[in-house]
Enzyme design. Structure first.
Site, short mmCIF file in Angstrom:
data_model
loop_
_atom_site.label_atom_id
_atom_site.label_comp_id
_atom_site.label_asym_id
_atom_site.label_seq_id
_atom_site.Cartn_x
_atom_site.Cartn_y
_atom_site.Cartn_z
N LYS B 79 30.14 -0.48 -33.86
CA LYS B 79 30.55 -0.01 -35.20
C LYS B 79 31.30 1.31 -35.06
O LYS B 79 30.91 2.17 -34.25
CB LYS B 79 29.29 0.18 -36.05
CG LYS B 79 29.54 0.50 -37.52
CD LYS B 79 28.20 0.63 -38.28
CE LYS B 79 28.38 0.92 -39.75
NZ LYS B 79 27.08 1.02 -40.46
N SER B 154 26.92 -1.55 -44.70
CA SER B 154 28.20 -1.05 -44.23
C SER B 154 28.62 -1.61 -42.87
O SER B 154 29.78 -1.52 -42.51
CB SER B 154 28.15 0.47 -44.14
OG SER B 154 27.25 0.87 -43.13
N SER B 178 22.21 -1.15 -44.00
CA SER B 178 23.55 -1.41 -43.48
C SER B 178 23.62 -2.32 -42.27
O SER B 178 24.70 -2.77 -41.90
CB SER B 178 24.25 -0.09 -43.15
OG SER B 178 24.77 0.48 -44.32
#
Ligand code: ZN
Lengths: 499, 488
Positions: B79, B154, B178
């Site tokens: 990420k 996210s 997330s």
């Protein structure tokens, strides 16, 4: 109770002082960067103290120990549980735009320090002592922009806040100087003023005595002056503010009072030597404090605290009292000898090595401090071991060398590792106390100066002067090596027939 | 089976046998990314050269018979709020559009030490603030199961690339769900470890007391393998726990018996999609059929969790994001009048709307006069919620429930309604507020064919137990084996 410290104008200054001290740890407060002054800009930096994304602070244990040591020396209550807080404000020299500090749980609180002011002891309350990280510096001397140097960002900073117990310039200065002396005694800061290791922020107000008021008077609005980094600017700021506030009050006795005006910030203008209005503090500053989630709370136990307590040296005021009593030295000399821990330690080591306190004190003060000052170092660092200085003291005390010769030998010892006795004999600085060797010189001088002898013998007004003259002649002829005490005795015996 | 379909364990087996090289696997994924990622947009940046160089290094070492790490030659995705010392770390924000970290996150160092290959950086909601990956400053990510729906957020990029077989696994971060919510939306497994289990060093902070890095993978054993590698104490993160880390793979296939699973009635009230409720109930029935005791528990403070979360998270975010000021790195607006103006314009133009909204919320709740009413009260309720969970764990080994109130929603459906979007986190924020480990595993599909996740939570630092309980379900079901059909 209000102390009777009233000036002719009927007011009493009420001053609290915040002091920021940079601690002399090897590394910064929350990263491993060197804590070192004077390097090229932005060389002692890393992702942590640059406030880069994703990095985390780790606490410097040494800094915490230093801070607790100081809090102990200030007789503070030491918090068993403290935490870190973020103090938020935006400024280019503050990399994260928040400063890691301690807000509601300072590591030390409710302490005091005793000051000696004009021979009197005065106790000043310490509100709190807490640890935080220093900011960097904006650099304004670049041609077309402002630079930021972050070498100082993250250096451990101890903030000590006093109660408003200081009532005159002298007390403020004694307090500030005592703090400097104390941190140097504890070895937790070099407290080098030129390098900005100590910064002062006085809060100044006047208590106006007025019997017609229910409280017996009122305060003028509090003025805070930030970022003073020399004793001189502190002294002048406080003196200026006292005078300025007194004037403002006289001009407007009913309006210029704390309950009608908010706190103000003023800055010290070093060139014009005045304080300049900056802003009103309508409310408390908005720093949006909240607990720092990246650091664990600090919990200390008794064993740890005992270990720190054991590191506390004898503090300056105690040492002063002991020196006065133990060695019978006067105030001035004791103050000088105890001003720095290294000097006091050195002095005691010299006595330990067998010197008499008075002789050691005199030599350290008259020679050691002067020479150390010239060389920009301190007495203990001059390179004369306590043993050698003790030997010199003994030689002087037993009249092997004269006091003036001792000064010469002291200086010579800086360049030579030889024992003082050897230096004295090499340089013909031994006193001649052998009467037979001196008798012939005395006889000669008396024969050559019949008038002086007569004057001395007469015992009149001129007698004292005549004796000094004769003594001087003998000393001159012996090239300074004669023991003046012995010479005096010989002259007295020959001229007055005394034995 | 097709090469990209393999699990980490299967791929590692093939690589070890020497039938396949890491270069082949890595090149295969890059080709696949080239074909499918334009539609999905799971990646923000590919590290093609570095990845292939690493693959070659591993292949060479393997050919020499050297001992290799447990992830030797396995291509993974990271990420883009986790720092790698090459390439950019943008957090999907224009304000860090060109930011190159001169350091590596702890987890990246751990993956490197395990000889993994890193393919690139995945998309996210800007600074991890969002539940749909629509808040990215560099374009939305689409759900591989239906390109008109969101992949969750996210860590939407990480979940999407694992679901689409564009990486064998990925790392994400979880501040309020997330990892788990996009894992549920994309039908992959996602673990938020206990707060402190994995070092946050190198994870760009959103809510420091809530953030935790975790793996997103195709199977529970892959999650366990990744957790083995990234878990453990790191002295650079004071909040990382100095506790022994077990081998999460060792007893993974051993069913937990006896097993008491707690179910809170509060989780099944208004707002929960009927199909999700049904899928979760079926999963519970399934556990019961395996011999688990299903225990009704009460979580009366559940209703405050979202409010508490949005106060704590935004307060911390407002402070964490203060450093993006254009002074030292990142975006600086042109020709500011003075430094104040530089702050204003750089932040106004560098941050997206949702980030600014949260900074404002957080700044407000930390302000003098509001602190006690909001932040301080939120901290108190947070403590009470923790106590609620402690009490529950006296009765049960595990708490089960839905991950999300709804299946994946359509792109653009909620983006103009931040409050509705915030409700997506209603079941996931508890684990962050309490610090507890929680996992999302596939447990069904909606009538529209969209994935549904089951959430399991256990005591702090009991990931071993959590993974074993999750593995019981996975071993007996095939939801995790179903794959989205990608158009090329
Ligand atoms: Zn540093």
């Amino acid at each position: 109770m209000i102390q009777k410290n009233v000036t002719s104008l009927g007011y009493r200054p009420t001053i609290g002082l915040e002091i920021h001290v940079e601690l002399s740890t090897a590394s910064k407060m929350f990263c491993a960067c060197p804590n070192h002054f004077g390097d090229p800009p932005n060389t002692n930096v890393c992702p942590v103290c640059l406030g880069m994304p994703g990095v985390l602070p780790t606490m410097n244990r040494q800094a915490y120990e230093y801070a607790v040591l100081m809090a102990l020396a200030l007789n503070c209550r030491i918090a068993e549980f403290t935490k870190w807080d973020r103090k938020g404000y935006y400024y280019p020299d503050l990399p994260k735009n928040y400063q890691i500090s301690q807000y509601d749980l300072p590591l030390g609180s409710d302490g005091y320090i005793d000051l000696l002011v004009n021979g009197q002891t005065k106790r000043i309350g310490i509100t709190r002592a807490h640890l935080e990280e220093d900011a960097g510096k904006n650099v304004h001397d670049l041609p077309d922009c402002t630079g930021v140097d972050l070498n100082r960002a993250g250096v451990p900073l101890l903030e000590i806040v006093s109660e408003p117990d200081l009532n005159c310039v002298e007390e403020v200065m004694a307090y500030a100087r005592s703090m400097r002396q104390l941190v140097r005694y504890l070895g937790i800061s070099q407290a080098n003023m030129q390098q900005g290791h100590m910064r002062f922020e006085p809060n100044i107000s006047l208590w106006i005595f007025d019997d017609s008021e229910p409280d017996g008077g009122h305060y003028t609005p509090i003025i805070e002056v930030k970022n003073l980094n020399s004793f001189r600017s502190l002294e002048r700021t406080v003196a200026f503010e006292i005078a300025r506030q007194a004037e403002e009050w006289q001009a407007d006795p009913h309006g210029y009072r704390m309950d009608k005006m908010s706190k103000q910030n003023r800055g010290w203008d070093d060139v014009r030597e005045v304080t300049v209005y900056q802003r009103h503090k309508e409310e408390a500053d908005e720093y949006r404090y909240f607990p720092e989630p990246d650091l664990l709370p600090v919990e200390i136990d008794d064993a740890w605290l005992e270990r720190i307590k054991a590191q506390l040296p004898e503090l300056p005021i105690a040492r002063y009292a002991r020196f006065r009593e133990e060695f019978g030295l006067d105030e001035k000399l004791t103050t000088l000898l105890t001003s720095e821990r290294t000097t006091a330690d050195y002095f005691e080591a010299v006595i330990q090595a067998g010197a008499s306190p008075r002789r050691a004190a005199n030599l350290i003060q008259s020679q050691g401090m002067r020479l150390a000052n010239e060389k920009g170092t301190d007495v203990a660092e001059l390179g004369i071991s306590p043993q050698r200085l003790a030997q010199l003291c003994k030689l002087t005390d037993d009249d092997t060398v004269s006091a003036s010769a001792a000064a010469t030998i002291f200086q010579a010892m800086l360049e030579s590792d030889a024992p003082p006795e050897k230096i004295a004999s090499e340089r013909n600085l031994m006193q001649v106390s052998d009467t037979s060797a001196l008798e012939s010189i005395v006889a000669q001088v008396l024969a050559d100066n019949a008038k002086a002898v007569a004057d001395y013998k007469s015992g009149g007004k001129k007698a004292k002067k005549a004796r000094s003259f004769l003594l001087g002649q003998v000393m001159q002829k012996s090239k300074g090596q004669a023991n003046p005490k012995v010479v005096g005795e010989l002259i007295d015996r020959e001229v007055l027939g005394q034995t | 089976m097709e090469l990209h379909r393999l699990t980490i364990q299967q791929l590692a087996g093939e690589l070890a046998k020497g039938q396949l090289s890491s270069r082949q696997a890595t090149e295969h994924l890059f080709q696949r990314i080239e074909r499918h990622d334009p539609a999905i947009h799971g990646y923000l940046e590919l590290h093609q050269d570095a990845a292939l160089a690493q693959a070659d290094r591993i292949d060479k070492r393997r050919s020499k018979g050297e001992t290799l790490g447990p992830l030797a030659g396995v291509p993974l995705a990271i990420k883009d709020n986790i720092c790698i010392s090459h390439g950019r770390t943008t957090c999907a924000s224009k304000i860090l559009g060109n930011f190159q970290a001169p350091y590596e996150a702890h987890v990246v160092q751990a993956l490197n030490a395990a000889d993994a290959v890193i393919l690139g950086k995945t998309n996210l909601d800007e600074f991890a603030m969002g539940a749909s990956t629509e808040n990215s400053g560099f374009g939305v990510t689409r759900n591989p199961w239906n390109l008109q729906t969101v992949p969750g957020g996210s860590s939407g990029g990480s979940a999407a690339v694992v679901a689409a077989d564009l990486a064998y696994a990925a790392l994400g971060s979880d501040t309020g769900g997330s990892i788990r919510q996009p894992a549920a939306f994309c039908s992959v497994v996602g673990l938020k470890p206990t707060y402190g289990r994995v070092s946050r060093y190198g994870l760009v902070a959103f809510g420091s007391s809530l953030d935790q890095i975790g793996p997103i993978a195709k199977t529970i054993p892959d999650l366990a393998l990744l957790l083995n590698i990234i878990a453990g104490h790191d002295r650079r993160d004071s909040t990382s726990a100095d506790l022994e880390v077990g081998d999460y793979l060792a007893n993974l296939d051993k069913p937990v018996k006896p097993l008491r699973i707690g179910v809170a009635g509060e989780y099944f009230q208004e707002g929960l999609d009927k199909e999700i409720a049904q899928a979760v109930r079926q999963a519970l029935d399934f556990y019961a059929s395996l011999g688990a005791e299903i225990v009704d528990i009460s979580m009366p403070l559940n209703k405050y969790a979202l409010a508490v979360y949005y106060i704590v998270a935004t307060a911390e975010a407002s402070s964490n994001l203060a450093r993006y000021d254009g002074v030292r790195y990142g975006y600086r607006d042109k020709d500011p009048k003075d430094y104040i103006d530089m702050y204003y314009t750089s932040r106004a133009h560098g941050f997206g709307a949702e980030v600014k909204r949260r900074i404002m919320l957080g700044t407000y709740t930390l302000s003098a006069g509001y602190y006690d009413a909001y932040y301080l009260k939120a901290l108190k309720v947070r403590t009470l919620i923790r106590q609620d969970f402690d009490k529950a764990f006296e009765q049960v080994d595990c708490i089960a429930g839905p991950v999300t109130p709804t299946p994946p929603f359509r792109l653009g459906e909620k983006i103009d309604d931040p409050l509705t979007l915030y409700l997506s986190d209603v079941y996931t924020v508890m684990a962050n507020l309490t610090g507890l480990p929680a996992i999302s595993i596939p447990c069904g599909f909606s009538s529209a064919g969209l994935p549904i996740g089951l959430q399991l939570t256990t005591k702090a630092f009991s990931e071993e137990l959590l993974l074993r309980i999750a593995r019981m379900f996975e071993q007996a079901t095939d939801y995790h084996l179903q794959k989205p059909k990608l158009q090329s």
